[in-house]
Design an enzyme around this catalytic site. Structure first.
Site, PDB file in Angstrom:
ATOM      1  N   SER A  59      -4.224   8.762   2.255  1.00 14.53           N
ATOM      2  CA  SER A  59      -5.356   8.880   3.186  1.00 14.53           C
ATOM      3  C   SER A  59      -5.067   9.608   4.487  1.00 14.53           C
ATOM      4  CB  SER A  59      -5.915   7.491   3.514  1.00 14.53           C
ATOM      5  OG  SER A  59      -6.690   7.018   2.447  1.00 14.53           O
ATOM      6  N   LYS A 111      -7.200  12.565   5.372  1.00 14.99           N
ATOM      7  CA  LYS A 111      -8.469  12.473   6.090  1.00 14.99           C
ATOM      8  C   LYS A 111      -8.398  13.110   7.479  1.00 14.99           C
ATOM      9  CE  LYS A 111     -10.326   8.445   3.653  1.00 14.99           C
ATOM     10  NZ  LYS A 111      -9.372   7.628   2.921  1.00 14.99           N
ATOM     11  N   SER A 154     -10.692   4.274   7.327  1.00 17.97           N
ATOM     12  CA  SER A 154     -10.262   5.034   6.152  1.00 17.97           C
ATOM     13  C   SER A 154     -11.295   4.983   5.029  1.00 17.97           C
ATOM     14  CB  SER A 154      -8.902   4.525   5.637  1.00 17.97           C
ATOM     15  OG  SER A 154      -8.265   5.510   4.861  1.00 17.97           O
ATOM     16  N   LYS A 199      -3.300   8.020  11.842  1.00 16.92           N
ATOM     17  CA  LYS A 199      -4.017   7.751  10.599  1.00 16.92           C
ATOM     18  C   LYS A 199      -3.076   7.124   9.602  1.00 16.92           C
ATOM     19  CE  LYS A 199      -7.392   7.619   7.754  1.00 16.92           C
ATOM     20  NZ  LYS A 199      -6.723   6.423   7.140  1.00 16.92           N
TER      21      LYS A 199
END
Length: 358
Positions: free
Chosen positions: A53, A56, A108, A214
């Site tokens: 993720s 992203k 997320s 992140k």
């Protein structure tokens, strides 16, 4: 056209001291200075791995750069294809693209990623093309995106610690992105629901210098993490791939950076002067930018500034007449153009100056 070479050597004496060897639990890891892109620590930084993720980050910056952040998005039935972690928006729900980016980066949300892709580029395939195009522009040479979320169930997204550090360094320069990733809590009320999203990045609450980041996880990629931190004019990014102790490793790498490196102004555009130059002595030579670079104390004496000037017969105002090259030991780390300014003024300019001073 003859070339003049002028050397300016060193900026200080050497001070040596020992630093303990660094290591992390990650398969790949990197500590990079965001502003200069200098690598302060690295381990397997070019190994290509599934990144989950943290993909992203790319989805978010493309949404922001689309110029549509404040546009209203109506969730359509394509959202039913989303699975995994989500913000759980529903068909017919109305929210802005900015709201979706907050849900993407704080929680997320894979559904947020899908909604963003469909809104910005009309469909996921076209959005993925934008992701790979942007990756190429940034210099992410070992990166392939196949979806906007980082899920591995299909083809998955592959990159390196180095490439992801480049991506975060690029995105971090955007004020909207920086604000979003540094947000600890976001509250949203739509036509269907009220949301309170807390950032999954634990370092925002446990490490005082953290400015954002992140998280990521899939069974294939394992734990992936990108975080940023700032202290004493140093802006750093850490990336770890497949790291079971990522929170502690990120703190450790940041502390190493802040304790061992300091950002120095190597070139100062206001006080820039070229000594021992006789060819252009009647003119002022200048550079347009300052240059700052993070170095260790013992590296000061290894900074070398080499100035190369061209003997131009026609001395046009603001013409480029050479280069100011900065070296760390034998490696060139920066090159800045040198310009000439002709300070001679004509009759009318002198009259105007006199009138303004009356």
């Amino acid at each position: 056209m003859k070339k003049i070479i002028i050397l300016i050597v060193g900026i200080s004496m050497i001070f040596s001291y020992k630093v303990k060897a660094l290591s992390t639990n990650a398969s790949s890891s990197i500590l990079m200075d965001i502003d200069s892109k200098r690598i302060l620590y690295g381990n397997n930084i070019h190994d290509i791995r599934s990144v989950a993720s943290i993909s992203k980050i790319m989805t978010a910056i493309l949404a922001i750069e689309s110029g549509k952040l404040n546009n209203q998005v109506i969730i359509n039935d394509s959202i039913n294809k989303a699975y995994g972690s989500g913000i759980y928006v529903k068909v017919g729900e109305k929210l802005t693209l900015k709201d979706l980016v907050y849900g993407l980066m704080l929680r997320s949300g894979n559904d947020a990623a899908l909604a963003i892709a469909n809104y910005v580029a009309k469909d996921t395939d076209e959005f993925v093309k934008l992701m790979n195009k942007k990756a190429n522009e940034i210099g992410m040479k070992n990166t392939t995106f196949n979806n906007p979320s980082g899920l591995d169930e299909e083809k998955g997204n592959y990159s390196t610690a180095y490439d992801m550090a480049l991506l975060m360094s690029y995105a971090y320069k955007n004020k909207d992105f920086k604000k979003i990733i540094g947000t600890k809590k976001y509250t949203l009320k739509t036509n269907m629901n009220t949301y309170i999203w807390h950032n999954k990045n634990k370092l925002l609450n446990s490490y005082k210098y953290c400015t954002g980041g992140k998280t990521g996880f899939t069974k294939k990629a394992r734990r992936t993490l990108v975080t940023t931190a700032s202290n004493n004019n140093l802006n750093l990014v850490v990336v770890t791939l497949n790291d079971g102790d990522d929170w502690n490793d990120h703190k450790k790498l940041f502390e190493y950076g802040f304790n061992n490196y300091k950002k120095y102004k190597i070139l100062d555009k206001i006080n820039f002067k070229v000594k021992n130059d006789k060819y252009y002595k009647k003119y002022k030579l200048y550079i347009k930018n300052n240059y700052n670079y993070p170095i260790k104390e013992e590296e000061k004496s290894n900074i070398l500034i080499k100035i190369e000037l061209q003997k131009n017969r026609k001395k046009k105002n603001n013409a480029e007449v050479g280069k100011c090259n900065v070296y760390l030991k034998n490696k060139k780390i920066h090159s800045e153009s040198i310009y000439l300014t002709n300070n001679k003024t004509n009759f009318f300019q002198n009259i105007r100056k006199w009138i303004n001073n009356v």
